[in-house]
Every structure is written in structure tokens, then in C-alpha cells.
Design a protein around this motif. Structure first.
Motif, PDB file in Angstrom:
ATOM      1  N   PHE A 262       0.843  -1.188   0.000  1.00  0.00           N
ATOM      2  CA  PHE A 262       0.000   0.000   0.000  1.00  0.00           C
ATOM      3  C   PHE A 262       0.879   1.238   0.000  1.00  0.00           C
ATOM      4  CE2 PHE A 262      -2.238  -3.432   2.111  1.00  0.00           C
ATOM      5  CZ  PHE A 262      -3.486  -3.410   1.509  1.00  0.00           C
ATOM      6  N   GLY A 263       0.329   2.326  -0.536  1.00  0.00           N
ATOM      7  CA  GLY A 263       1.046   3.591  -0.569  1.00  0.00           C
ATOM      8  C   GLY A 263       0.580   4.507   0.540  1.00  0.00           C
ATOM      9  N   ASP A 264      -0.333   5.445   0.215  1.00  0.00           N
ATOM     10  CA  ASP A 264      -0.971   6.272   1.236  1.00  0.00           C
ATOM     11  C   ASP A 264      -2.224   5.538   1.711  1.00  0.00           C
ATOM     12  OD1 ASP A 264       0.969   8.064   0.573  1.00  0.00           O
ATOM     13  OD2 ASP A 264      -0.370   9.651  -0.108  1.00  0.00           O
TER      14      ASP A 264
ATOM     15  N   GLY B  73      11.074  -6.300   7.871  1.00  0.00           N
ATOM     16  CA  GLY B  73      10.558  -5.574   9.017  1.00  0.00           C
ATOM     17  C   GLY B  73      11.060  -4.157   9.189  1.00  0.00           C
ATOM     18  N   ARG B  74      11.660  -3.573   8.158  1.00  0.00           N
ATOM     19  CA  ARG B  74      11.985  -2.147   8.228  1.00  0.00           C
ATOM     20  C   ARG B  74      10.692  -1.376   7.955  1.00  0.00           C
ATOM     21  NH1 ARG B  74      14.961  -0.273   4.379  1.00  0.00           N
ATOM     22  NH2 ARG B  74      16.051   1.336   5.568  1.00  0.00           N
ATOM     23  N   ALA B  75      10.328  -0.470   8.868  1.00  0.00           N
ATOM     24  CA  ALA B  75       9.006   0.148   8.756  1.00  0.00           C
ATOM     25  C   ALA B  75       8.899   1.343   9.684  1.00  0.00           C
ATOM     26  CB  ALA B  75       7.924  -0.865   9.131  1.00  0.00           C
TER      27      ALA B  75
ATOM     28  N   SER C  58       4.529  -5.445  20.946  1.00  0.00           N
ATOM     29  CA  SER C  58       4.035  -5.671  19.596  1.00  0.00           C
ATOM     30  C   SER C  58       4.118  -4.368  18.825  1.00  0.00           C
ATOM     31  CB  SER C  58       2.602  -6.209  19.645  1.00  0.00           C
ATOM     32  OG  SER C  58       2.122  -6.539  18.356  1.00  0.00           O
ATOM     33  N   GLY C  59       3.546  -4.324  17.644  1.00  0.00           N
ATOM     34  CA  GLY C  59       3.568  -3.104  16.860  1.00  0.00           C
ATOM     35  C   GLY C  59       2.746  -3.245  15.599  1.00  0.00           C
ATOM     36  N   LEU C  60       2.302  -2.091  15.084  1.00  0.00           N
ATOM     37  CA  LEU C  60       1.609  -2.015  13.802  1.00  0.00           C
ATOM     38  C   LEU C  60       2.576  -1.354  12.838  1.00  0.00           C
ATOM     39  CD1 LEU C  60      -0.922  -2.121  11.971  1.00  0.00           C
ATOM     40  CD2 LEU C  60      -1.656   0.037  13.028  1.00  0.00           C
ATOM     41  N   PHE C  61       3.073  -2.125  11.843  1.00  0.00           N
ATOM     42  CA  PHE C  61       4.089  -1.647  10.921  1.00  0.00           C
ATOM     43  C   PHE C  61       3.426  -1.039   9.688  1.00  0.00           C
ATOM     44  CE2 PHE C  61       7.965  -4.481  12.181  1.00  0.00           C
ATOM     45  CZ  PHE C  61       7.791  -4.113  13.509  1.00  0.00           C
ATOM     46  N   LEU C  62       3.911   0.129   9.291  1.00  0.00           N
ATOM     47  CA  LEU C  62       3.395   0.862   8.147  1.00  0.00           C
ATOM     48  C   LEU C  62       4.465   0.908   7.058  1.00  0.00           C
ATOM     49  CD1 LEU C  62       1.936   3.874  10.201  1.00  0.00           C
ATOM     50  CD2 LEU C  62       0.790   1.704   9.655  1.00  0.00           C
ATOM     51  N   ARG C  63       4.088   0.531   5.827  1.00  0.00           N
ATOM     52  CA  ARG C  63       5.014   0.449   4.685  1.00  0.00           C
ATOM     53  C   ARG C  63       6.211  -0.434   5.013  1.00  0.00           C
ATOM     54  NH1 ARG C  63       5.112   6.810   2.727  1.00  0.00           N
ATOM     55  NH2 ARG C  63       2.911   6.930   2.085  1.00  0.00           N
TER      56      ARG C  63
ATOM     57  N   ARG D 297       5.724   2.616  -1.306  1.00  0.00           N
ATOM     58  CA  ARG D 297       4.740   1.588  -1.000  1.00  0.00           C
ATOM     59  C   ARG D 297       5.378   0.499  -0.153  1.00  0.00           C
ATOM     60  NH1 ARG D 297       0.236   1.818  -4.014  1.00  0.00           N
ATOM     61  NH2 ARG D 297      -0.191  -0.407  -3.825  1.00  0.00           N
ATOM     62  N   GLY D 298       4.555  -0.117   0.697  1.00  0.00           N
ATOM     63  CA  GLY D 298       5.036  -1.210   1.527  1.00  0.00           C
ATOM     64  C   GLY D 298       3.858  -1.955   2.119  1.00  0.00           C
ATOM     65  N   ARG D 299       4.150  -2.937   2.960  1.00  0.00           N
ATOM     66  CA  ARG D 299       3.106  -3.797   3.508  1.00  0.00           C
ATOM     67  C   ARG D 299       2.667  -3.312   4.899  1.00  0.00           C
ATOM     68  NH1 ARG D 299       3.632  -8.041  -0.139  1.00  0.00           N
ATOM     69  NH2 ARG D 299       5.744  -8.282  -0.955  1.00  0.00           N
ATOM     70  N   ILE D 300       1.524  -3.775   5.305  1.00  0.00           N
ATOM     71  CA  ILE D 300       1.051  -3.605   6.680  1.00  0.00           C
ATOM     72  C   ILE D 300       1.437  -4.863   7.446  1.00  0.00           C
ATOM     73  CG2 ILE D 300      -0.988  -3.357   8.155  1.00  0.00           C
ATOM     74  CD1 ILE D 300      -2.325  -1.934   5.733  1.00  0.00           C
ATOM     75  N   ALA D 301       2.008  -4.705   8.622  1.00  0.00           N
ATOM     76  CA  ALA D 301       2.485  -5.869   9.370  1.00  0.00           C
ATOM     77  C   ALA D 301       2.155  -5.730  10.855  1.00  0.00           C
ATOM     78  CB  ALA D 301       3.991  -6.049   9.185  1.00  0.00           C
ATOM     79  N   LEU D 302       2.059  -6.881  11.503  1.00  0.00           N
ATOM     80  CA  LEU D 302       1.901  -6.971  12.952  1.00  0.00           C
ATOM     81  C   LEU D 302       3.108  -7.704  13.518  1.00  0.00           C
ATOM     82  CD1 LEU D 302      -1.845  -8.073  12.972  1.00  0.00           C
ATOM     83  CD2 LEU D 302      -0.972  -5.779  13.442  1.00  0.00           C
ATOM     84  N   GLN D 303       3.514  -7.329  14.701  1.00  0.00           N
ATOM     85  CA  GLN D 303       4.768  -7.827  15.257  1.00  0.00           C
ATOM     86  C   GLN D 303       4.564  -8.531  16.591  1.00  0.00           C
ATOM     87  OE1 GLN D 303       6.759  -5.054  17.673  1.00  0.00           O
ATOM     88  NE2 GLN D 303       8.783  -5.471  16.853  1.00  0.00           N
ATOM     89  N   VAL D 304       5.360  -9.579  16.817  1.00  0.00           N
ATOM     90  CA  VAL D 304       5.638 -10.101  18.153  1.00  0.00           C
ATOM     91  C   VAL D 304       7.137  -9.942  18.366  1.00  0.00           C
ATOM     92  CG1 VAL D 304       5.809 -12.149  19.596  1.00  0.00           C
ATOM     93  CG2 VAL D 304       3.718 -11.711  18.320  1.00  0.00           C
TER      94      VAL D 304
END
Length: 651
Positions: free
Chosen positions: A93-95, A120-122, A110-115, A221-228
Motif C-alpha cells: 500500500f502507498g498512502d 521488518g523495516r518500517a 508488539s507493533g503495527l508496521f506501516l510500509r 509503497r510497503g506492507r502492513i504488518a503486525l509484530q511479536v
């Protein structure tokens, strides 16, 4: 926005207001053209696990933690001690704006990763849910380690400590325990636009952080991610996410990272900037009004009992039984502990039988309703609308029909052409004698220890047609009326008094518009009336802040914020009110503005309750009560004290 009204019976208030953008609590569906679901609630379709981040070193990057679907949520944990990882969307996703609901154990990082990249760089919207952590601050994950946060947890999920930041936290530390619901589902939301990006985050609809980077660190653009997070042993503690959804933003719709709910929703924010971790954080002031009052004495609503209140319009007498069934079968189990019952002229008056409207309730029916409410731990407060709302469309209410000499505007034609609602003259020497008799009957019949006097949307006051009020200060006239009713109700009858708060708010400061605040000079009355009055602060549109909530508290009034039919707007008001709670915040009032019998059938799922408005009102009401929770404490009693013990509800 001006509230437009259409008459559907003298006792109903029906309004039309336009849609104002994105949701709080539960986002719009994909069908609305805004949010799209990213998680089907049953599988990990559209997602994949990566072991490439530094959080998966314990497995030598062979596994990325444990990610499964349980009870409609994505559940994550370390798969072996110390080994975490991330789960990413397949799509980039972009914007965009992403929202989700979270119910994590207190402990995992945890975390909500944007782009996000695959390793896992975000830009991370923080979900560090542990003793010194933070929610929805900004962190540069693998791109510099910079951060911007305005608070930390203080060792427990219900305590926070403020941190210095250019964006001050809009939540009072003593209010956090009302605002954040540990062990329940809370909504987190983040928006990222442009590159270098501007990022805005929210918790339960309240904006937490705004931050802008000054350099490009990642692709557009990048992905949306969830972290442990890796490290330690978090194999027996879990993160849980559900209702994950995304809204794609075009550059023109992105708002430049201002975080507005929709273009033009807020006007005139003043922004100041300060560098934070290589970026800039922004503080927002709305209309010059204070949105955070000075810290007050710590609220202890667990002792006093939050108001989980509902406003009902009195039905015709023949329809009261279905309303009573809905109270017993639906409202009481939902935790409702106060009902504001708007009677107005729908009562068989002994003192003035000429003022009874059609379908009038009898004193016996009032006592029966009171007994039903009392058995279920519900405080019943009758409402009689005073001063304004003495006509509706072409129909004038009984008081001014029978006593036209009380009219503030006697020259206006009988069909009420060109006005919203008539008012009675607050200075007529005979009006209070009649009105006080009606008040006394309601208090007696409903066995009430409080009365709501209405007084909303009083537009005709100090009018040139009134020989007594012509040329006088509207604020002084409004305050005179309030004080007259207070002397009778509180001073003589020994009961509490409630009123709507819109005429006490200056629109020049609050920017609510002419309906939810005053443009006709009445706002100055706020400093001329007693502070023991409970102010019902009603707002029905979606906004990011509701400055009147802290304003009334700072002025010394107890405040009961009130919402209506728009679920997202109702939850936004509730969340913001929770964020500003002092010992003056009482809870929440759900208004309905449809016949109580219509609402009852909608709540009961019966035929006749399927109309769109009734269903909409019922859904907003349920959402607010669920957000508040069916508390185990007592309900609202006089002076805000504890109500009946929970055990008495089962009687």
C-alpha cells in the motif's frame, strides 16, 4: 452543519445530517467505498509470516513466531522462547489508513508496521503493551530507531505517566482508566501519507500523535504488518487483533497528514511544530478553546457509578407496555441505570387538565413505570421541556395554545411560519405558577428525585415582540429562567436539576454551529447559574474533539455527554469524553428522538421496529453501552453517589 427537522408527530424530533467520514470503533464496510477488510476472521488468507526480521534471530530466521486464527482474531506469540517475528499483508500500500481492534495480554511488545519491508523495516505505530510501554507513539523500526511518544504506561495497564512532547496527550492521566479498557477490545488506527511521510494515530477515536519525517527512508509503497517482539519468553502471552481494515488514500484525499476525519470537517486548527527524532510533531488547538482542563481531583467512578443513561420519548399510553418490556428484557441487561423520560405535555395533569396532549399517560402508569425501573436498578428522571420547544412545525404546544399571553412572540402567525420553535416569555408573571405545578405533578407521579428541564435550542428570547424582554440581554434572560427553575426544584423540592447544554456554549469559541452552541447571545448565562446543575452536553456529528466536555467540567459543572443515532459519532464523543474525565464527568447519555415504542420494538426484534431510523438508533445505543460496559457498581443516584447495590437488580 445546520440540523434540518421534519415533523413526524409533535413528540418526535427528526433530523437529517450529512455523513461526515470515517468511523470510530467499527469502520465502514468495503461496500461504503472507504474501508476494506484485510482479515476474513477465519483464515490467514492475504497474510504471510516472515522470519527475516531481527525478532526471529532465536530460530536462526527459520520461523517468525506463532500466528494462528482463534475466535475470529489473529493471535500471535513467540513460538519458542525469545523468537518472535512479523506477519505481513501480501499486498503493498502507498498512502493509507489502517484500523484494527486489539485485545493483547499486558506484557508482550508488539507493533503495527506501516510500509513495511519483508525484513521488518518500517514506520511503527507502537503497540508496546507493557509496564513502560506506549500505544500509538511513532518509532523507526530498523530505519533509525527514532521515536515520538507523549506518555508511557506506569507499570500497569490502567496507569500512565505523561512525557514531554510537542503533541501533548489529549487524555488526562486520571481519565485513562475510563478511556482504555484493558481486557476488552479497543480500536487502534494509523494513517500514513506522502514520502517523507506524515503519520497520525488514534486510540478509540481520539487522536494521539501526529508526526512528519524530514527524509525518505523507505519506498513509497510497503506492507502492513503486525509484530511479536523477540527476546525473553513470551510463549505463554499473546497478542490479538481483529476487524483489521484499510482505506486507500489518494494524494488529494490524504489531507497532508493532518488527521482530519474528512476534508473540511474541522476548521481553523492552529498548529505548532517541533523537531522530534528527525521529524516534526504537531500540536493542535481547536478554536482557541481549552481541550484539556487543569487536572482535577482524581475521579473514582467505580465508587460513584457511571451513568449508562438512555433518553426515551414518552409513547402514547396504550404503547407503554412494550416500552416496559424493552426496559426489563434489553436495557437493564445492557447495564442501563438511568432513563431520562421526556414527557412534555403527554400527561393527564390534575392541576391543568387543559394542557394534556393526546395519548396522555396517567399518574398510575407513571408510578408503574417508576416501579419497573426501580426493581431493575434504574433511576427514572422525567423531562419537561421548558422555555423553548413550545411548538413543532405548524402545531403549537398546549401551554401557548391555552395561554397565548405567555408567548414570547405573540405576533408570529398561528402556523409558526418562519420560525423553528416558539418560546414562552421567561419574565411573564404567570408562567412559572403554571409550569411549577406541572413539574410538581411529574415529580410526584414518577416518584423522581430529579427533573430534566430541557431548554435546548432556545432561539426566541429577548425578542422585539415581547414587551417585557425587548432589548434585554439574552444571557441574563436565560439565566433568570434557569435560576427560577433551580430555586423551585433544588431549593423548594429538594431534587436535582438537569438541562441541555447547547445554549451555554458560545459558537464563536466552540465552532459547533448554531444548533449545538449559541449564536444568539445566551452563552454568558453559564457564569450566572448554580454549579450543581447537571449539564447534558449533546453532540451528534463526528468530530475529533468536543471541547465543551472539558469546558463544562472546568467551569465546575457535572457533565453528561449525549449522543444520538450515528454510531461512529456516538463512539467518538464517548471516547473523547472518557479521555477528558475528571470527577465532574458522569458517564454517557444515549438520546433516541423516536417514539419509545418504536425503539422498544427495534431492541426486542419485533415487528414494527425494523424501520431504518429505529435500527440505527438502537445500534448506536448498543455500541455505546457495550463500550461503557455493564458495570458491577451501583448506578447514578442523587448528587452522583452510589445507586442500588448490584444484587438488587435481580429482584
Amino acid at each position: 452543519m445546520r440540523k434540518l427537522s421534519t415533523r413526524v408527530g409533535w413528540w418526535r424530533r427528526v433530523g437529517y445530517v450529512g455523513s461526515l467520514g470515517l468511523a470510530v470503533g467499527l469502520g465502514p464496510t468495503a461496500a461504503s467505498g472507504e474501508f476494506e477488510s484485510l482479515f476474513d476472521g477465519a483464515t490467514l488468507k492475504g497474510w504471510h509470516v516472515s522470519a527475516q526480521s531481527g525478532h526471529s534471530r532465536a530460530s536462526d530466521h527459520k520461523s517468525g513466531g506463532r500466528w494462528v486464527v482463534e475466535e475470529g482474531a489473529i493471535v500471535g506469540s513467540q513460538d519458542v522462547p525469545g523468537n518472535g517475528g512479523i506477519i505481513l499483508t501480501d499486498e503493498e500500500f502507498g498512502d493509507f489508513e489502517v484500523a484494527l481492534e486489539m485485545n493483547n495480554d499486558f506484557g508482550p511488545d508488539s507493533g503495527l508496521f506501516l510500509r513495511s519491508t519483508e525484513n521488518g523495516r518500517a514506520y511503527q505505530a507502537m503497540i508496546d503493551y507493557h509496564g513502560r510501554g506506549n500505544l500509538m507513539g511513532i518509532y523507526g523500526e530498523g530505519i533509525g530507531g527514532f521515536g515520538s511518544r507523549n506518555y508511557n504506561f506506569d507499570g500497569a495497564p490502567d496507569r500512565i505517566a505523561l512525557r514531554e512532547n510537542a503533541v501533548p496527550l489529549p487524555i488526562l492521566p486520571e481519565a485513562w482508566k475510563h478511556f482504555w479498557r484493558h481486557g476488552q477490545w479497543n480500536e487502534l488506527r494509523a494513517r500514513i501519507v506522502n514520502n517523507p511521510p506524515s503519520i497520525t494515530t488514534w486510540i478509540n477515536g481520539v487522536k494521539i500523535m501526529e508526526w512528519s519525517d524530514t527524509q525518505q527512508r523507505l519506498p513509497d509503497r510497503g506492507r502492513i504488518a503486525l509484530q511479536v517482539h523477540g527476546g525473553g519468553d513470551l510463549t505463554r502471552q499473546f497478542v490479538r487483533y481483529r476487524n483489521i481494515r484499510v482505506k486507500r488514500l489518494s494524494p488529494s484525499a490524504s489531507g497532508g497528514g493532518t488527521g482530519q476525519s474528512s476534508p473540511g470537517l474541522r476548521t481553523g486548527p492552529q498548529e505548532t511544530g517541533a523537531a522530534v527524532g528527525g521529524g516534526t510533531a504537531r500540536a493542535v488547538e481547536v478554536g482557541g478553546a481549552a481541550v484539556r482542563p487543569a487536572a482535577a481531583a482524581t475521579s473514582d467512578r467505580a465508587k460513584a457509578g457511571l451513568w449508562r443513561a438512555v433518553h426515551l420519548m414518552a409513547p402514547e399510553a396504550s404503547r407503554l407496555p412494550v416500552v416496559q418490556r424493552a426496559i426489563v428484557e434489553v436495557l437493564a441487561p445492557l447495564g442501563v441505570n438511568a432513563i431520562v423520560f421526556e414527557v412534555n405535555y403527554r400527561f393527564a395533569w390534575r392541576s391543568h387538565p387543559e394542557l394534556a396532549a393526546g395519548g396522555a399517560l396517567t399518574a398510575a402508569q407513571a408510578r408503574e413505570l417508576s416501579a419497573v425501573c426501580r426493581r431493575h436498578g434504574i433511576r427514572l428522571i422525567p423531562l419537561f421541556n421548558c422555555l423553548g420547544h413550545q411548538s413543532w412545525a405548524q402545531n403549537t404546544q398546549p401551554l401557548l395554545k391555552r395561554y397565548p399571553e405567555f408567548d414570547e412572540t405573540p405576533q408570529i402567525p398561528p402556523d409558526n411560519a418562519g420560525i423553528y420553535c416558539r418560546s414562552w416569555c421567561p419574565q411573564h408573571p404567570g408562567v412559572n405558577r403554571v409550569v411549577f405545578a406541572l413539574m410538581d405533578e411529574l415529580l410526584e407521579a414518577f416518584e423522581a428525585d430529579a427533573l430534566h428541564v430541557g431548554m435546548d435550542e432556545v432561539f426566541l428570547i429577548g425578542h422585539d415582540q415581547c414587551e417585557r424582554c425587548r432589548g434585554q440581554d439574552p444571557a441574563a434572560l436565560f439565566a433568570r429562567a434557569v435560576n427560577d427553575y433551580h430555586r423551585h426544584l433544588v431549593g423548594t423540592k429538594g431534587v436535582e436539576m438537569l438541562l441541555w447544554g447547547d445554549r451555554l456554549l458560545d459558537d464563536a469559541t466552540m465552532k459547533y454551529g448554531e444548533w449545538e452552541s449559541s449564536r444568539n447571545g445566551t452563552a454568558g448565562a453559564i457564569d450566572r447559574i448554580p454549579k450543581d446543575i447537571i449539564v447534558c452536553d449533546w453532540h451528534y456529528e463526528l468530530r475529533e474533539t468536543y471541547p465543551s466536555v472539558p469546558y463544562f467540567q472546568a467551569k465546575g459543572f457535572r457533565v453528561l455527554p449525549a449522543s444520538w443515532r450515528k454510531r461512529e459519532a456516538a463512539l467518538a464523543l464517548l471516547s473523547y469524553s472518557q479521555s477528558q474525565a475528571t470527577d465532574k464527568w458522569l458517564g454517557h447519555l444515549c438520546t433516541t428522538w423516536i417514539g419509545a415504542d418504536q425503539l422498544a420494538r427495534a431492541l426486542l426484534g419485533e415487528e414494527g421496529g425494523s424501520a431504518g431510523r429505529a435500527q440505527e438508533v438502537a445500534a448506536a445505543l448498543r455500541a455505546c453501552l457495550e463500550r461503557l460496559g455493564a458495570a458491577a457498581d451501583g448506578g447514578p443516584s442523587k448528587a452522583g453517589g452510589a445507586g442500588k447495590a448490584p444484587a438488587e437488580r435481580a429482584n
